[in-house]
Design an enzyme around this catalytic site. Structure first.
Site, PDB file in Angstrom:
ATOM      1  N   GLU A  36       1.130   4.152   9.989  1.00 25.69           N
ATOM      2  CA  GLU A  36      -0.346   4.164   9.901  1.00 25.69           C
ATOM      3  C   GLU A  36      -0.917   5.456  10.509  1.00 25.69           C
ATOM      4  O   GLU A  36      -2.006   5.467  11.087  1.00 25.69           O
ATOM      5  CB  GLU A  36      -0.956   2.918  10.536  1.00 25.69           C
ATOM      6  CG  GLU A  36      -0.355   1.653   9.932  1.00 25.69           C
ATOM      7  CD  GLU A  36      -1.329   0.533   9.713  1.00 25.69           C
ATOM      8  OE1 GLU A  36      -2.541   0.754   9.841  1.00 25.69           O
ATOM      9  OE2 GLU A  36      -0.856  -0.566   9.388  1.00 25.69           O
ATOM     10  N   THR A  95       2.539   7.323   1.226  1.00 28.29           N
ATOM     11  CA  THR A  95       3.565   8.281   1.653  1.00 28.29           C
ATOM     12  C   THR A  95       4.523   8.668   0.517  1.00 28.29           C
ATOM     13  O   THR A  95       4.903   7.831  -0.296  1.00 28.29           O
ATOM     14  CB  THR A  95       4.367   7.673   2.817  1.00 28.29           C
ATOM     15  OG1 THR A  95       3.453   7.280   3.838  1.00 28.29           O
ATOM     16  CG2 THR A  95       5.362   8.660   3.392  1.00 28.29           C
ATOM     17  N   GLU A  96       4.898   9.947   0.526  1.00 31.85           N
ATOM     18  CA  GLU A  96       5.875  10.475  -0.444  1.00 31.85           C
ATOM     19  C   GLU A  96       6.883  11.331   0.320  1.00 31.85           C
ATOM     20  O   GLU A  96       6.635  11.706   1.474  1.00 31.85           O
ATOM     21  CB  GLU A  96       5.161  11.348  -1.478  1.00 31.85           C
ATOM     22  CG  GLU A  96       4.119  10.581  -2.258  1.00 31.85           C
ATOM     23  CD  GLU A  96       3.458  11.426  -3.340  1.00 31.85           C
ATOM     24  OE1 GLU A  96       3.815  12.629  -3.471  1.00 31.85           O
ATOM     25  OE2 GLU A  96       2.607  10.878  -4.039  1.00 31.85           O
ATOM     26  N   PHE A 120       0.879  -1.183   0.000  1.00 36.83           N
ATOM     27  CA  PHE A 120       0.000   0.000   0.000  1.00 36.83           C
ATOM     28  C   PHE A 120       0.908   1.221   0.000  1.00 36.83           C
ATOM     29  O   PHE A 120       1.795   1.331   0.852  1.00 36.83           O
ATOM     30  CB  PHE A 120      -0.856  -0.053   1.259  1.00 36.83           C
ATOM     31  CG  PHE A 120      -1.628   1.192   1.588  1.00 36.83           C
ATOM     32  CD1 PHE A 120      -2.910   1.393   1.100  1.00 36.83           C
ATOM     33  CD2 PHE A 120      -1.087   2.161   2.433  1.00 36.83           C
ATOM     34  CE1 PHE A 120      -3.643   2.528   1.438  1.00 36.83           C
ATOM     35  CE2 PHE A 120      -1.804   3.300   2.774  1.00 36.83           C
ATOM     36  CZ  PHE A 120      -3.099   3.475   2.270  1.00 36.83           C
ATOM     37  N   GLY A 136      16.896  -6.158  33.614  1.00 40.85           N
ATOM     38  CA  GLY A 136      18.199  -5.587  33.973  1.00 40.85           C
ATOM     39  C   GLY A 136      19.107  -5.511  32.755  1.00 40.85           C
ATOM     40  O   GLY A 136      18.632  -5.279  31.630  1.00 40.85           O
TER      41      GLY A 136
HETATM   42  C1  LIG Z   1       8.933   1.228   8.787  1.00 34.83           C
HETATM   43  C2  LIG Z   1       7.930   2.079   8.098  1.00 34.83           C
HETATM   44  C3  LIG Z   1       6.931   1.472   7.330  1.00 34.83           C
HETATM   45  C4  LIG Z   1       5.989   2.262   6.665  1.00 34.83           C
HETATM   46  N1  LIG Z   1       5.077   1.655   5.829  1.00 34.83           N
HETATM   47  C5  LIG Z   1       4.307   2.435   5.027  1.00 34.83           C
HETATM   48  C6  LIG Z   1       3.487   1.841   3.987  1.00 34.83           C
HETATM   49  O1  LIG Z   1       3.435   0.609   3.843  1.00 34.83           O
HETATM   50  N2  LIG Z   1       2.785   2.663   3.181  1.00 34.83           N
HETATM   51  C7  LIG Z   1       2.815   4.030   3.309  1.00 34.83           C
HETATM   52  O2  LIG Z   1       2.148   4.724   2.535  1.00 34.83           O
HETATM   53  N3  LIG Z   1       3.563   4.611   4.303  1.00 34.83           N
HETATM   54  C8  LIG Z   1       4.296   3.861   5.142  1.00 34.83           C
HETATM   55  N4  LIG Z   1       5.108   4.445   6.103  1.00 34.83           N
HETATM   56  C9  LIG Z   1       5.079   5.909   6.269  1.00 34.83           C
HETATM   57  C10 LIG Z   1       4.474   6.380   7.583  1.00 34.83           C
HETATM   58  O3  LIG Z   1       3.090   6.184   7.588  1.00 34.83           O
HETATM   59  C11 LIG Z   1       4.898   7.847   7.765  1.00 34.83           C
HETATM   60  O4  LIG Z   1       6.277   7.845   8.076  1.00 34.83           O
HETATM   61  C12 LIG Z   1       4.106   8.550   8.856  1.00 34.83           C
HETATM   62  O5  LIG Z   1       2.764   8.705   8.467  1.00 34.83           O
HETATM   63  C13 LIG Z   1       4.698   9.931   9.202  1.00 34.83           C
HETATM   64  O6  LIG Z   1       5.007  10.677   8.091  1.00 34.83           O
HETATM   65  P1  LIG Z   1       6.468  11.360   7.995  1.00 34.83           P
HETATM   66  O7  LIG Z   1       7.475  10.309   8.256  1.00 34.83           O
HETATM   67  O8  LIG Z   1       6.552  12.106   6.713  1.00 34.83           O
HETATM   68  O9  LIG Z   1       6.519  12.371   9.212  1.00 34.83           O
HETATM   69  P2  LIG Z   1       5.996  13.904   9.201  1.00 34.83           P
HETATM   70  O10 LIG Z   1       4.623  13.962   8.670  1.00 34.83           O
HETATM   71  O11 LIG Z   1       7.018  14.769   8.572  1.00 34.83           O
HETATM   72  O12 LIG Z   1       5.920  14.213  10.747  1.00 34.83           O
HETATM   73  C14 LIG Z   1       7.049  14.640  11.517  1.00 34.83           C
HETATM   74  C15 LIG Z   1       6.533  14.942  12.922  1.00 34.83           C
HETATM   75  O13 LIG Z   1       5.595  16.047  12.879  1.00 34.83           O
HETATM   76  C16 LIG Z   1       4.380  15.670  13.475  1.00 34.83           C
HETATM   77  N5  LIG Z   1       3.274  16.340  12.806  1.00 34.83           N
HETATM   78  C17 LIG Z   1       3.044  16.461  11.476  1.00 34.83           C
HETATM   79  N6  LIG Z   1       1.923  17.132  11.245  1.00 34.83           N
HETATM   80  C18 LIG Z   1       1.384  17.453  12.451  1.00 34.83           C
HETATM   81  C19 LIG Z   1       0.216  18.128  12.879  1.00 34.83           C
HETATM   82  N7  LIG Z   1      -0.676  18.601  12.018  1.00 34.83           N
HETATM   83  N8  LIG Z   1      -0.013  18.244  14.210  1.00 34.83           N
HETATM   84  C20 LIG Z   1       0.873  17.747  15.091  1.00 34.83           C
HETATM   85  N9  LIG Z   1       1.988  17.086  14.759  1.00 34.83           N
HETATM   86  C21 LIG Z   1       2.248  16.923  13.439  1.00 34.83           C
HETATM   87  C22 LIG Z   1       4.319  14.148  13.293  1.00 34.83           C
HETATM   88  O14 LIG Z   1       3.413  13.555  14.194  1.00 34.83           O
HETATM   89  C23 LIG Z   1       5.768  13.761  13.539  1.00 34.83           C
HETATM   90  O15 LIG Z   1       6.004  13.706  14.918  1.00 34.83           O
HETATM   91  C24 LIG Z   1       6.033   3.673   6.803  1.00 34.83           C
HETATM   92  C25 LIG Z   1       7.033   4.269   7.572  1.00 34.83           C
HETATM   93  C26 LIG Z   1       7.969   3.498   8.206  1.00 34.83           C
HETATM   94  C27 LIG Z   1       9.067   4.180   8.995  1.00 34.83           C
END
Ligand SMILES: Cc1cc2nc3c(=O)[nH]c(=O)nc-3n(C[C@H](O)[C@H](O)[C@H](O)COP(=O)(O)OP(=O)(O)OC[C@H]3O[C@@H](n4cnc5c(N)ncnc54)[C@H](O)[C@@H]3O)c2cc1C
Length: 397
Positions: A378, A128-129, A125, A354
């Protein structure tokens, strides 16, 4: 009002069969998998042939027909054994098969859902970009009309199963100006299409058995039969899949909590310091009490949410606004609390071990590394709180 949380005899039998299978086929491969960081092909193949990649899918579409409750039983048991295998199943089943089951045409279900539910094809699925994480509606991957179909170009990141998948449920912008409401479409993209490439696979803190891949789409041409649901409604399909994923992630976290508690308890009974087993000390007893409280509460929350999703059924057109809102809030609550409790319980279980808990290769050390991601993927837990607070402000408690 009937509130009955007892499982049926069939559900209990399923749990026993799953538990025996996982002990035999999955538990033994996990330590080496964690070290080599290789996708556990053999154990995954066995799980696929048992039907464990289609647990909630109706039998008419190749699944085991056990609904969300059965699926959560499966993931709870799997969560006790290994989070990598849990993530491989979750990416495929929660996030891959749900959009096909809920939004696919009959033809699409026959072509993509049936082989996926039977475990013959693996799904991923991709939402994310690089520039679109929490703000997941801000998709930059573009889908342009081409002939009677579409041409997709862009970069996706962090795709679980991305390196191994046969097909990806992928969100692309049919009109990026419109954003999530009208501008994002879900596409069924086979990974053998010209222009589709797997890019960088991330090295991670945990989940060493899973791939977390970049996907590069360079003018990938797809026919009109690859549009899943309506053009412009892909973001809704993605969110529906995430509602299922968040509850099942709660089930896997519950399994992680139960396993960590059991391990900590065994250790505490057997480790003697100052002439007594450490389980005799109140500081340790209270940690065990806190762990047991979280396991107890979470079990009710997970199965309540799973049963609720089963009751709502799989046709989104039949859901009222209120039903959608309740389902989405409940999934966010379960995901958020389950992941935070899992991190906390596993941290405390490590503390009870520990120094041994910090030694590479112990189950609790692996669990500690594996659990952390559940607060992030997620939808981060900040985003769960955004979802919950918006709904609380709109509807009250
Ligand atoms: C191991 C792994 C597996 C994954 N698998 C999938 C997959 O199968 N398919 C897929 O599509 N994606 C996948 N992801 C992506 C994942 O869902 C995203 O990394 C996640 O949603 C966060 O996005 P980001 O990393 O860009 O963080 P960012 O969106 O840049 O967030 C950075 C920080 O800012 C906070 N933040 C951002 N906006 C707000 C707001 N409005 N209010 C408060 N806080 C905020 C966030 O909570 C976070 O703490 C995966 C990621 C990992 C690491």
């Amino acid at each position: 009002m009937a509130i009955d949380f007892s499982f049926t005899a069939d559900q209990e039998a399923f749990r026993s069969a799953v538990r025996a299978f996982l002990q035999k086929e999955v538990a033994p491969v996990v330590p080496a998998m964690d070290e080599t960081e290789e996708f556990p092909r053999e154990s995954v193949a066995k799980m696929r042939s048992e039907g464990y990649f289609g647990v909630p899918i109706p039998e008419e579409y190749g699944g085991l027909g056990l609904g969300k409750v059965g699926y959560c039983i499966f993931l709870e048991e799997l969560g006790k054994v290994d989070a990598s295998h849990g993530t491989i199943v979750g990416a495929h089943t929660s996030l891959g098969t749900t959009p096909l089951l809920y939004y696919g045409s009959e033809e699409q279900k026959q072509k993509w859902l049936v082989p996926a539910a039977r475990g013959e094809k693996l799904l991923a699925f991709s939402l994310t970009e690089p520039g679109s994480g929490s703000d997941s509606g801000a998709v930059h991957t573009v889908a342009e009309p081409s002939g009677d179909g579409w041409e997709i170009t862009g970069n996706k990141i962090y795709v679980s199963n991305g390196r191994e998948a046969d097909t990806v449920i992928l969100m692309a912008g049919n009109d990026v100006k419109l954003g999530p409401n009208g501008g994002v479409t879900a596409f069924i993209v086979d990974t053998n299409l010209p222009g589709f490439k797997v890019g960088r696979c991330e090295k991670k803190m945990g989940l060493h058995g899973t791939s977390t891949a970049e996907l590069i789409l360079d003018h990938v041409r797809v026919g009109p039969d690859r549009v899943l649901g309506e053009v412009g409604k892909g973001f809704h399909a993605a969110m529906t899949a995430l509602d299922v994923g968040r509850v099942s992630l709660g089930a896997a976290s519950l399994g992680g909590i139960e396993a960590a508690t059991t391990e900590a308890l065994e250790f505490a009974k057997n480790r003697t310091q100052f002439g007594l087993p450490i389980s005799e000390y109140e500081a340790i007893q209270f940690k065990l009490a806190d762990m047991a409280m979280k396991a107890h509460a979470l079990k009710f929350m997970v199965y309540h949410a799973a049963e609720h999703q089963d009751r709502l059924g799989t046709d989104p057109k039949k859901w009222s606004r209120l039903e959608r809102a309740e389902k989405t809030r409940e999934a966010a609550v379960v995901k958020c609390l389950a992941s935070e409790w899992a991190s906390d319980v596993i941290d405390q279980a490590l503390q009870i071990h520990g120094g041994l808990g910090y030694i590479r290769g112990t189950p609790i050390e692996r669990a500690y590394r594996d659990a952390r991601i559940s607060e992030i993927f997620e939808g981060t837990n900040e985003i769960q709180r955004v979802v919950i607070s918006r709904d609380v402000i709109a509807r009250g408690l």
